[in-house]
Every structure is written in structure tokens, then in C-alpha cells.
Enzyme design. Structure first.
Site, PDB file in Angstrom:
ATOM      1  N   ASP A  66       0.826  -1.197   0.000  1.00 15.57           N
ATOM      2  CA  ASP A  66       0.000   0.000   0.000  1.00 15.57           C
ATOM      3  C   ASP A  66       0.869   1.258   0.000  1.00 15.57           C
ATOM      4  OD1 ASP A  66      -2.778   1.029   0.314  1.00 15.57           O
ATOM      5  OD2 ASP A  66      -1.851   1.982   2.053  1.00 15.57           O
ATOM      6  N   THR A  99      -3.344   5.299  -4.023  1.00 16.59           N
ATOM      7  CA  THR A  99      -2.292   6.069  -3.352  1.00 16.59           C
ATOM      8  C   THR A  99      -0.931   5.893  -4.018  1.00 16.59           C
ATOM      9  OG1 THR A  99      -1.984   4.259  -1.778  1.00 16.59           O
ATOM     10  CG2 THR A  99      -3.430   6.040  -1.117  1.00 16.59           C
ATOM     11  N   ASP A 398      -9.264  -0.138   1.206  1.00 14.91           N
ATOM     12  CA  ASP A 398      -9.153   0.336  -0.177  1.00 14.91           C
ATOM     13  C   ASP A 398     -10.404  -0.036  -0.971  1.00 14.91           C
ATOM     14  OD1 ASP A 398      -6.643   1.273   0.307  1.00 14.91           O
ATOM     15  OD2 ASP A 398      -5.612   0.024  -1.165  1.00 14.91           O
TER      16      ASP A 398
HETATM   17  P1  ADP Z   1      -2.788   2.118  -5.994  1.00 13.64           P
HETATM   18  O1  ADP Z   1      -2.226   2.222  -4.634  1.00 13.64           O
HETATM   19  O2  ADP Z   1      -2.451   3.293  -6.836  1.00 13.64           O
HETATM   20  O3  ADP Z   1      -4.222   1.763  -6.008  1.00 13.64           O
HETATM   21  P2  ADP Z   1      -2.345  -0.560  -6.887  1.00 13.64           P
HETATM   22  O4  ADP Z   1      -1.184  -1.359  -6.426  1.00 13.64           O
HETATM   23  O5  ADP Z   1      -3.676  -0.866  -6.321  1.00 13.64           O
HETATM   24  O6  ADP Z   1      -1.979   0.937  -6.663  1.00 13.64           O
HETATM   25  O7  ADP Z   1      -2.408  -0.680  -8.479  1.00 13.64           O
HETATM   26  C1  ADP Z   1      -3.379  -0.018  -9.220  1.00 13.64           C
HETATM   27  C2  ADP Z   1      -3.052  -0.130 -10.682  1.00 13.64           C
HETATM   28  O8  ADP Z   1      -3.047  -1.496 -11.086  1.00 13.64           O
HETATM   29  C3  ADP Z   1      -4.091   0.560 -11.525  1.00 13.64           C
HETATM   30  O9  ADP Z   1      -3.468   1.285 -12.552  1.00 13.64           O
HETATM   31  C4  ADP Z   1      -4.906  -0.589 -12.088  1.00 13.64           C
HETATM   32  O10 ADP Z   1      -5.519  -0.283 -13.313  1.00 13.64           O
HETATM   33  C5  ADP Z   1      -3.863  -1.652 -12.228  1.00 13.64           C
HETATM   34  N1  ADP Z   1      -4.465  -2.995 -12.223  1.00 13.64           N
HETATM   35  C6  ADP Z   1      -5.106  -3.593 -11.229  1.00 13.64           C
HETATM   36  N2  ADP Z   1      -5.549  -4.821 -11.583  1.00 13.64           N
HETATM   37  C7  ADP Z   1      -5.160  -5.007 -12.856  1.00 13.64           C
HETATM   38  C8  ADP Z   1      -5.288  -6.069 -13.800  1.00 13.64           C
HETATM   39  N3  ADP Z   1      -5.931  -7.189 -13.484  1.00 13.64           N
HETATM   40  N4  ADP Z   1      -4.758  -5.907 -15.014  1.00 13.64           N
HETATM   41  C9  ADP Z   1      -4.105  -4.768 -15.330  1.00 13.64           C
HETATM   42  N5  ADP Z   1      -3.948  -3.738 -14.490  1.00 13.64           N
HETATM   43  C10 ADP Z   1      -4.459  -3.833 -13.269  1.00 13.64           C
HETATM   44 MG    MG Z   2      -5.203   0.071  -5.355  1.00 15.53          MG
END
Ligand code: ADP
Ligand code: MG
Length: 549
Positions: A66, A99, A398
Site C-alpha cells: 500500500d 495512493t 481500499d
Molecule cells: P494504488 O495504490 O495506486 O491503487 P495498486 O497497487 O492498487 O496501486 O495498483 C493499481 C493499478 O493497477 C491501476 O493502474 C490498475 O488499473 C492496475 N491494475 C489492477 N488490476 C489489474 C489487472 N488485473 N490488469 C491490469 N492492471 C491492473
Molecule cells: Mg489500489
């Protein structure tokens, strides 16, 4: 003439040992710090992002993916690093998710700004260009986003799965089950604001956790779980169809502040005095039974004697309940919190199908469940170790944020970098219509957005540049804007088909917050630090792996 001005020249008196960075030096340093912070969280983005293990001074271990948590635990000291931490927090508060994205984006906007500064573009031009770009991006986001009804559980489920996808909380089946729990919780506490729009107070979903079992044992409780035991062993451990009284008062004899001296000269007097106290406590309990309450929760204490009388009357009682839990109990059971027993009547009581104390991993907890249409509910997280339940909790909050945002706004966009590539494409065309040097900043803004698909593809072990080129080409073809990074097949793919959906608000907030952070940082051209080290040191204080590239 103000006293600190000499012939129009500003004079600053710096304390001894203070350091000062001016103009380009200040900007260069601050940009480097911003980029370093972004680099520190980059590898955590997306479902293939890596976890970080953070060890505090006291040796406490946090394992997380996170963004906001990583930055918070890193204890960054540099003021610019703090700004970056703040935007992650704002993102968390406003959108509940995204985030890591916001911090990476801010870092990339700073990098672009740095390049423009080297080319001699003035900071205020860059700031203006970024502002125009953020506005335009938000406009495009609204145009391209799709509508979703709060009743469309299949889309909500996808959004929940994507939000949860980036954290290691278990198998797909577990994630699907957890997503359902979150959606059910959000729908249960959903309310309408004055204008009739859906509104969700995320605080009404209590997330309680206890290490033990597996994440798959996580449950939805239609009411409130209180991490407290029942006050007295003689009280019932379980009450069905409970009539609940919520008290913000002590079932004790008030010991006054004044130093009163009671002179007791004979054993009889002592006896009378104690009897008097007992009678008062008995009276209190009688008021509770007369109101027909069968379970009570109080924010304050309960005297041993009062506990005894309550037990004798078959009333279950829990004492020293947190204020926030009292409010949740009130929302869940419909009981009114009463501050004086004289006010207590049957109509103040709430209802729960079951109030029961259960032993969970060696500790007693009180479940207030099966409430009728509760306006506060609980998600009870289980998991093998403390680290696992902690990360599951972060993930659940989240997801609660993501599902709430999308229900409130009724709009979602495509993830996997598809939206960012689309925005970049449209911003580049738009930049050409803008005269002046702002155009250059808008182009940099477009480049910065593409960091998201780049990092996502990198995390999957793909070639980031090749992937980006493929995506750009695809986006220019007919119906190509649905393409993003298909992380699990190491290729580009149709995000619509894959169901990679995200709330509009996550993207919009990230864009606004990131450009705001870049703006704040770019405006600084004079850094004075009274500490010996301070900003002139260049390196963000206490940051592991925070090297600028
Ligand atoms: P944040 O803290 O910004 O939410 P995350 O680690 O949750 O970061 O990652 C979010 C990113 O991952 C977003 O850009 C989302 O579109 C991408 N994402 C999540 N699941 C998938 C998936 N199955 N395929 C492609 N991209 C994904
Ligand atoms: Mg996320």
C-alpha cells in the site's frame, strides 16, 4: 520602508548553522527528492507489484503493498517528501484507493518539469501548462467514463476485485468472497443526501481484525463486533432477540471531586453507609430492568455490585465501550444513547437478533448481530498472522473506498493503463491547439501519465517501451482505446473484456492531487532550513532505497 527592506533589497537574518538553497538549486533538489519518493513506491504498483517489508525503530514489522502505508512507515523527513506523503493521504481520504498511483504520477510530473526547467522554461509556465492539462484530463475522463448503477453488482464486483487485486490477500476465490462482503457492507450503510444522491459514510463499516484462521474465514456481521468481554461471569453469555440499551454513564456511585470526610464511629454506621450505596446501585439496575432492556453497553464503568445485580436480573452488560463503537451500535440497533437513567424508557432500546460473547483466538469478543436493517455493519477479518490481517485490513479499506466512490459517482473507467494512454493521446492533440510554451508542459503531462502502463508492464516483466508503443498504436486504431496492459498474459489486452474497471474518482483525484503537488514543489525557489542538515543535504532523510535516477 519596512524594516527588513534596504533599498528594495530583502534582507533575511538566518539563524546560525542554517542552510539556504536558492532558485534552480532549490528546484533541482526538490525535484530529485520528489522523484526519489516516487521511485520508492514504484515497484508496489499493480497486481504484480512487490511487497515491502518495513521495520520500525521498535522492531515492528509491516509487510505491505500500500503506497500510503509505505510512505507513512518510512518516516521521511525532507519537506518535499512530506508533501508527497500528504498527497497519498489525501488520495486515501478522497478516493480510498490509488495512493501508489498518485505518488508515481507526481514524481513523473516533477521529472518532466525538471527537463523543461533545464531547457529554460519558466516554472510559472510549467505550472500553468500542468493546470490546463489537469483540467482537460478531467474533462476527458468524464466524457469517456461509463455509467454504473449502484444495483449493478457484476460491475461493482469487478471494481472490487481490481482494487483488491494489487494486494496479496489470498486466492481468487477468497478475493471474490471478500469483494462480495465489501459490496454488501457498502450497500447496507448507503444513504441518500439531501439531493437524493447516494452517500456512504465509510466509518459506518467497522473493520475488526483478529489473527487466527485464514483470510477466507473473514465474515460479514450484520451489526457491530465489540472487542470486549461481558462484564461479569454470572451474566448470560448469549441473548436472543436482545433489547439493547446504550448508556453514556457510569453504573457507579459518583465519587465527588470535593474531599468529603465521612465520620463513621460505629460498625452499624458503616453497615448503613454500605447499604445506602448498594441501594443506589440496585436502583440503577432496576431502572434498566423496568425499561425492559436485556443487554446494555456503556461507555463508562460498572461497579462490581451493579454487575452483580445486573447478573441477577439476567441482563448482559459490556462496559467501557469506545465512543465510536457506541455510535455504531446506535446506528446498527436503532438504540438511542442515553446519558441519564431517569430518561431511559423502552422506546430508547435497540434490537439485535443475537448478542453473544465468543472466544476468538483466546480472547473474548462480543458480537451484536442479526440487526434489522442495520445502518452500521462489521467486516471481521481473520488471517494466519498479524501481518496478514493487517494487510487484509488495508486492502479491505481500499476496496470499501473504491466501491463507495463508484456508487456515489456512478462512473467508472478502464484500468491497466488504458485510461492513461487514452488521456495522453488526447492531451497531445489538445496541446497542439494551445499556443505558447504551455504547450510543452501539456506534452510533458501526457508523457507523465504514461508512467502507469510503463510501470505496470515492467512489474509483469514485459518491455515497458515496446508495450507503450503497442498501446499507443492500438489506441489510434478503431475501438482501440480499451487496450491496456494484460498483466497476467504479458501482452496488451482489452480491459473491457478482462473487466479491469476502476472508479472514475480514483483517476481524477490522482491527476488533480499529483499536479497540485508538482505545482507546490515547483513554486519553491528559496529553501531555508534552520537545521544543519536540512534540504541542502539533498537526500531525503531516512529513506531506504530512495535514490533519484
Ligand atoms: P494504488 O495504490 O495506486 O491503487 P495498486 O497497487 O492498487 O496501486 O495498483 C493499481 C493499478 O493497477 C491501476 O493502474 C490498475 O488499473 C492496475 N491494475 C489492477 N488490476 C489489474 C489487472 N488485473 N490488469 C491490469 N492492471 C491492473
Ligand atoms: Mg489500489
Amino acid at each position: 520602508m519596512p524594516e527588513n527592506q534596504l533599498g528594495g533589497q530583502q534582507v533575511l537574518y538566518l539563524p546560525e548553522g542554517a542552510t539556504r538553497l536558492l532558485g534552480r538549486d532549490a528546484q533541482r533538489t526538490n525535484i530529485a527528492v520528489g522523484i526519489a519518493v516516487a521511485n520508492a513506491v514504484k515497484s508496489a504498483l499493480g497486481p504484480k507489484g512487490m511487497d515491502k517489508m518495513l521495520v520500525s525503530d521498535l522492531g515492528d514489522i509491516t509487510i505491505t503493498n500500500d503506497g500510503a502505508t509505505i510512505l507513512e512507515e518510512m518516516n521521511v523527513e525532507h519537506p518535499v517528501a512530506k508533501i508527497m506523503v500528504d498527497i497519498a493521504k489525501t488520495q486515501d481520504k478522497e478516493a480510498g484507493d490509488g495512493t501508489t498511483t498518485v505518488v508515481i504520477l507526481a514524481g513523473e510530473l516533477l521529472r518532466g518539469a525538471g527537463e523543461l526547467l533545464e531547457q529554460g522554461v519558466h516554472p510559472s509556465t510549467i505550472i500553468k501548462g500542468y493546470k490546463i492539462a489537469a483540467e482537460k484530463a478531467s474533462e476527458v475522463l468524464h466524457e469517456t467514463s461509463k455509467k454504473v448503477e449502484s444495483s449493478d453488482s457484476s460491475i461493482l464486483q469487478k471494481i472490487a476485485m481490481v482494487s483488491m487485486g494489487s494486494k496479496n490477500v489470498g486466492s481468487d476465490d477468497t478475493k471474490a468472497a471478500l469483494s462480495k462482503i465489501v459490496i454488501k457492507s457498502v450497500e447496507q450503510v448507503m444513504d441518500k443526501d439531501a439531493r437524493g444522491n447516494a452517500y456512504i459514510d465509510r466509518d459506518l463499516i467497522k473493520v475488526e481484525k483478529k489473527a487466527g484462521g485464514t483470510v477466507g474465514d473473514t465474515t460479514f456481521i450484520s451489526g457491530v463486533l465489540i472487542d470486549k468481554e461481558i462484564a461479569h461471569p454470572g451474566m448470560p453469555k448469549s441473548i436472543k432477540s436482545a433489547k439493547i440499551a446504550l448508556l453514556d454513564l457510569a453504573l457507579e456511585i459518583e465519587k465527588t471531586e470535593v474531599d468529603a470526610k465521612i465520620e463513621i464511629t460505629s460498625p452499624d454506621q458503616m453497615q448503613a453507609f454500605l447499604q445506602q450505596e448498594e441501594r443506589m446501585l440496585k436502583d440503577m439496575v432496576e431502572k434498566i430492568s423496568r425499561a425492559k432492556a436485556t443487554a446494555i453497553f456503556t461507555q463508562k464503568g460498572i461497579d462490581d455490585v451493579a454487575q452483580h445485580f445486573l447478573a441477577k436480573s439476567g441482563i448482559l452488560a459490556v462496559r467501557r465501550v469506545k465512543k465510536s463503537d457506541m455510535e455504531k451500535l446506535s446506528k446498527a440497533t436503532g438504540a438511542r444513547i442515553v446519558t441519564s437513567l431517569d430518561d431511559l424508557s423502552e422506546k430508547d432500546l435497540g434490537y439485535a437478533g443475537l448478542v453473544e460473547e465468543r472466544k476468538i483466538s483466546g480472547e473474548q469478543m462480543t458480537f451484536v448481530e442479526d440487526c434489522k436493517n442495520p445502518k452500521s455493519v462489521t467486516i471481521f477479518i481473520r488471517g494466519g498472522t498479524q501481518q496478514v490481517v493487517d494487510e487484509a485490513e488495508r486492502s479491505m479499506t481500499d476496496v470499501i473506498g473504491a466501491v463507495s466512490s463508484v456508487i456515489e459517482d456512478g462512473k467508472f473507467v478502464l484500468g491497466g493503463g488504458a485510461t492513461e494512454v487514452d488521456l495522453a493521446d488526447k492531451l497531445r492533440s489538445y496541446a497542439n491547439t494551445i499556443g505558447g510554451r504551455e504547450q510543452l508542459a501539456i506534452q510533458k503531462f501526457a508523457d507523465a501519465l504514461e508512467i502507469i502502463p510503463k510501470v505496470l508492464s515492467e512489474s509483469a516483466g514485459m518491455d515497458a517501451i515496446d508495450t507503450l508503443v503497442q498501446l499507443r498504436n492500438r489506441h489510434r486504431s478503431k475501438d482501440g482505446t480499451v487496450y491496456g496492459v494484460d498483466i497476467f498474459r504479458n501482452a496488451i489486452g482489452d480491459m473491457n473484456k478482462l473487466g479491469v474497471y476502476e472508479p472514475l474518482r480514483i483517476k481524477e483525484q490522482a491527476i488533480y492531487s499529483a499536479s497540485e503537488a508538482a505545482e507546490i514543489i515547483l513554486r519553491i525557489d528559496d529553501m531555508i532550513s534552520s537545521k544543519g542538515k536540512g534540504p541542502a543535504g539533498g537526500a531525503p532523510g531516512g529513506m531506504p532505497g530512495g535514490e533519484a535516477d
